[in-house]
Motif scaffolding. Structure first.
Motif, PDB file in Angstrom:
ATOM      1  N   ALA A  88       0.570  -1.128   0.004  1.00 42.83           N
ATOM      2  CA  ALA A  88      -0.347  -0.112   0.158  1.00 42.83           C
ATOM      3  C   ALA A  88       0.863   1.373  -0.159  1.00 42.83           C
ATOM      4  N   ARG A  89       2.603   0.774   0.252  1.00 41.58           N
ATOM      5  CA  ARG A  89       3.005   2.504   0.314  1.00 41.58           C
ATOM      6  C   ARG A  89       4.319   2.696  -1.224  1.00 41.58           C
ATOM      7  N   ARG A  90       3.790   1.422  -2.215  1.00 43.18           N
ATOM      8  CA  ARG A  90       3.738   1.347  -3.546  1.00 43.18           C
ATOM      9  C   ARG A  90       2.583   1.982  -4.051  1.00 43.18           C
ATOM     10  N   LEU A  91       1.558   0.702  -3.871  1.00 45.70           N
ATOM     11  CA  LEU A  91       0.990   1.245  -4.994  1.00 45.70           C
ATOM     12  C   LEU A  91      -0.803   1.861  -4.853  1.00 45.70           C
ATOM     13  N   ASP A  92      -1.672   2.025  -5.841  1.00 46.34           N
ATOM     14  CA  ASP A  92      -2.935   2.164  -5.285  1.00 46.34           C
ATOM     15  C   ASP A  92      -3.255   1.514  -5.236  1.00 46.34           C
ATOM     16  N   GLY A  93      -4.871   1.923  -4.471  1.00 43.39           N
ATOM     17  CA  GLY A  93      -6.269   0.923  -4.382  1.00 43.39           C
ATOM     18  C   GLY A  93      -6.746  -0.183  -5.523  1.00 43.39           C
ATOM     19  N   PRO A  94      -6.640   0.389  -6.720  1.00 43.94           N
ATOM     20  CA  PRO A  94      -6.914  -0.271  -7.754  1.00 43.94           C
ATOM     21  C   PRO A  94      -6.014  -1.527  -7.931  1.00 43.94           C
ATOM     22  N   ALA A  95      -4.674  -0.885  -7.998  1.00 49.16           N
ATOM     23  CA  ALA A  95      -3.299  -2.397  -8.230  1.00 49.16           C
ATOM     24  C   ALA A  95      -3.519  -3.875  -7.308  1.00 49.16           C
ATOM     25  N   LEU A  96      -3.788  -2.908  -6.017  1.00 47.34           N
ATOM     26  CA  LEU A  96      -3.861  -4.304  -5.171  1.00 47.34           C
ATOM     27  C   LEU A  96      -4.932  -4.584  -5.263  1.00 47.34           C
ATOM     28  N   ILE A  97      -5.978  -4.195  -5.295  1.00 48.13           N
ATOM     29  CA  ILE A  97      -7.380  -5.483  -5.579  1.00 48.13           C
ATOM     30  C   ILE A  97      -7.096  -6.167  -7.351  1.00 48.13           C
ATOM     31  N   LEU A  98      -6.122  -5.413  -8.622  1.00 49.61           N
ATOM     32  CA  LEU A  98      -5.631  -7.122  -9.222  1.00 49.61           C
ATOM     33  C   LEU A  98      -4.947  -7.614  -8.731  1.00 49.61           C
ATOM     34  N   MET A  99      -4.057  -7.074  -7.586  1.00 49.67           N
ATOM     35  CA  MET A  99      -3.044  -8.376  -7.263  1.00 49.67           C
ATOM     36  C   MET A  99      -4.015  -8.841  -6.191  1.00 49.67           C
ATOM     37  N   GLY A 100      -4.487  -8.363  -5.749  1.00 52.59           N
ATOM     38  CA  GLY A 100      -5.761  -9.746  -4.861  1.00 52.59           C
ATOM     39  C   GLY A 100      -7.180 -11.255  -5.993  1.00 52.59           C
TER      40      GLY A 100
ATOM     41  N   LEU B 164      -5.359 -25.403   1.025  1.00 47.18           N
ATOM     42  CA  LEU B 164      -3.941 -24.514  -0.407  1.00 47.18           C
ATOM     43  C   LEU B 164      -5.029 -23.889  -1.125  1.00 47.18           C
ATOM     44  N   PRO B 165      -6.006 -23.670  -1.237  1.00 49.41           N
ATOM     45  CA  PRO B 165      -6.981 -23.663  -2.000  1.00 49.41           C
ATOM     46  C   PRO B 165      -7.654 -22.295  -0.845  1.00 49.41           C
ATOM     47  N   VAL B 166      -8.071 -22.785   0.087  1.00 46.54           N
ATOM     48  CA  VAL B 166      -8.540 -21.811   1.400  1.00 46.54           C
ATOM     49  C   VAL B 166      -7.592 -20.509   1.425  1.00 46.54           C
ATOM     50  N   SER B 167      -6.183 -21.300   1.276  1.00 49.38           N
ATOM     51  CA  SER B 167      -4.887 -19.842   1.445  1.00 49.38           C
ATOM     52  C   SER B 167      -5.016 -19.148   0.216  1.00 49.38           C
ATOM     53  N   LEU B 168      -5.273 -19.509  -0.041  1.00 50.84           N
ATOM     54  CA  LEU B 168      -4.817 -18.613  -1.769  1.00 50.84           C
ATOM     55  C   LEU B 168      -6.468 -17.333  -1.390  1.00 50.84           C
ATOM     56  N   TRP B 169      -6.956 -18.258  -1.195  1.00 48.37           N
ATOM     57  CA  TRP B 169      -8.019 -17.152  -1.332  1.00 48.37           C
ATOM     58  C   TRP B 169      -8.124 -15.857   0.089  1.00 48.37           C
ATOM     59  N   MET B 170      -7.520 -16.440   1.075  1.00 51.08           N
ATOM     60  CA  MET B 170      -6.759 -15.343   2.058  1.00 51.08           C
ATOM     61  C   MET B 170      -5.768 -14.080   1.539  1.00 51.08           C
ATOM     62  N   LEU B 171      -4.943 -14.870   1.045  1.00 48.95           N
ATOM     63  CA  LEU B 171      -4.435 -13.280   0.356  1.00 48.95           C
ATOM     64  C   LEU B 171      -5.384 -12.737  -0.318  1.00 48.95           C
ATOM     65  N   ALA B 172      -6.156 -13.161  -1.264  1.00 43.06           N
ATOM     66  CA  ALA B 172      -6.560 -12.226  -2.035  1.00 43.06           C
ATOM     67  C   ALA B 172      -8.039 -11.432  -1.281  1.00 43.06           C
ATOM     68  N   LEU B 173      -8.525 -12.212  -0.491  1.00 41.10           N
ATOM     69  CA  LEU B 173      -8.992 -11.294   0.162  1.00 41.10           C
ATOM     70  C   LEU B 173      -8.382  -9.672   1.069  1.00 41.10           C
ATOM     71  N   ALA B 174      -7.327 -10.308   1.197  1.00 41.54           N
ATOM     72  CA  ALA B 174      -6.352  -9.370   2.032  1.00 41.54           C
ATOM     73  C   ALA B 174      -5.858  -8.310   1.422  1.00 41.54           C
ATOM     74  N   ALA B 175      -6.125  -8.247   0.372  1.00 39.64           N
ATOM     75  CA  ALA B 175      -5.265  -7.066  -0.541  1.00 39.64           C
ATOM     76  C   ALA B 175      -6.616  -6.476  -1.384  1.00 39.64           C
ATOM     77  N   ILE B 176      -8.526  -6.849  -1.094  1.00 42.33           N
ATOM     78  CA  ILE B 176      -9.371  -6.905  -2.443  1.00 42.33           C
ATOM     79  C   ILE B 176      -9.755  -5.474  -1.051  1.00 42.33           C
TER      80      ILE B 176
END
Length: 393
Positions: free
Chosen positions: A268-280, A307-319
């Motif tokens: 979040a110090r380097r990217l804006d909100g839309p970029a973080l959503i794309l990462m998620g 493992l799919p659960v863990s990937l989903w949680m990584l997505a939620l943190a960014a989105i």
């Protein structure tokens, strides 16, 4: 309030919602057996909770716009404490459902008011960073709750879990009363007129710059709450884990969410909100594909599910923080209503996913491998459409 105090209080308020899910997750099969219910009855305790949680936010937000955040929060958490005690004393499934209904009504203040308190004071990337801090605090209770729940089952009855929830609710009430400051000044409060409330909600629903990020929240968090309701039945009933083994498996979910929030906070110090959503969205696509494939190939493997659960949680943190800030960015003048509506979408997604799991599928695994990939695809489509129409959001 300072950003740190806002994040701590907001995080503890929001934590109550997942705590009410994850603490009794290991006991859900036992509750079903003790009360003489079916698996569908056990899942219904989740569905009732989600429905009350989603709908009551639409009342909580406008009330806080009229009377302020602190007192409304304390009143709603008192309802949560009452519901927790009803659950603790419930002799039947019907009484447990009543308690879960009251819990959902009361805990709605956590999501709606924490977001409104942030929006009262911060905007833009400052708001995203604070919401990311809130998400990081949010991981603490879910991290220890399944383990604590399994220990309670080992030592005694599941009723004690709801006593713990009541105690947590009382702690939040004390925190709001003694540690929080009112973030909505008296001159900024708006009258509580039903027509105006409906007009505000109608304005939000008619605005694509609000609606599209809110739909992304609904679909992505709908997946999270969907598999939260299904995992006890898959891992305990179908794969055969003990409640303690289930709690250990859930640490994979928690570790992923913590990791995702740390990464999102730094990015979040380097990217804006839309970029973080794309990462998620990238993580969400991988998680959806994992749910569609891995449990079908390896139905008895815990990692094929986690493992799919863990990937989903990584997505939620960014989105989560970025989509929330995007939805509320232009609606600071009705921050309570906007926070309530984003919470309604978020918990409404959980209600929708749990209803689909109960109504359309014969067992928990079939529901998971069907519903989760569909939610991932829909979330990605909505987010990309919004990005194309509003490139800066």
């Amino acid at each position: 309030m300072s950003s740190r105090r806002t994040a701590i209080i907001g995080g503890l308020m929001v934590t109550t919602g997942p705590l009410s899910l994850t603490l009794y997750g290991p006991a859900l099969p036992s509750i079903v057996a003790d009360l003489g219910a079916t698996d569908a009855g056990g899942k219904l305790t989740m569905t009732v909770y989600f429905a009350a949680f989603a709908i009551s936010q639409l009342l909580c937000g406008p009330l806080s716009d009229r009377f302020g955040r602190r007192w409304v929060g304390m009143a709603f958490f008192a309802i949560y404490v009452l519901g927790s005690l009803v659950c603790a004393l419930a002799p039947t499934l019907e009484m447990l459902l009543l308690g879960r209904l009251l819990q959902g009504l009361g805990v709605s203040a956590g999501v709606a008011l924490s977001r409104a308190m942030v929006r009262d004071q911060f905007v833009g990337m400052d708001a995203i960073r604070i919401l990311t801090m809130v998400n990081l605090i949010l991981t603490v209770a879910p991290a220890v709750a399944p383990t604590l729940g399994s220990v309670m089952l080992f030592l005694g009855s599941w009723h004690l879990m709801f006593v713990i929830m009541a105690g947590f609710g009382l702690a939040v009430i004390a925190l709001l009363g003694l540690g929080a400051r009112e973030t909505l000044p008296a001159e900024a409060r708006v009258p509580l007129h039903p027509r105006r409330v409906l007009t505000n909600y109608g304005r939000l629903l008619a605005a694509p710059d609000f609606l599209m990020p809110a739909l992304v929240l609904a679909l992505s968090f709908g997946g999270f709450y969907g598999f939260a309701a299904l995992l006890p039945f898959i891992l305990i009933d179908q794969i055969g884990l003990t409640p303690f083994q289930f709690a250990m498996a859930m640490l994979i979910q928690t570790a992923s969410f913590i990791t995702g929030n740390i990464i999102a906070g730094r990015m979040a110090r380097r990217l804006d909100g839309p970029a973080l959503i794309l990462m998620g969205l990238g993580f969400l696509a991988l998680g959806g594909a994992g749910f569609a494939i891995a449990p079908r190939l390896y139905p008895d493997a815990v990692l094929a599910t986690m493992l799919p659960v863990s990937l989903w949680m990584l997505a939620l943190a960014a989105i989560g923080p970025s989509a929330t800030a995007s939805a509320m960015a232009r609606y600071g003048h009705i921050a309570g209503a906007a926070g309530a509506m984003t919470g309604f979408f978020q918990m409404g997604g959980g209600f929708f996913a749990s209803v689909l799991a109960i109504a359309l599928f014969p067992d928990a695994r079939t529901a998971m491998v069907s519903v989760l990939p569909a939610l991932a695809v829909l979330a990605i489509i909505v987010a990309l459409w919004h990005r194309r129409r509003y490139p800066g959001q």
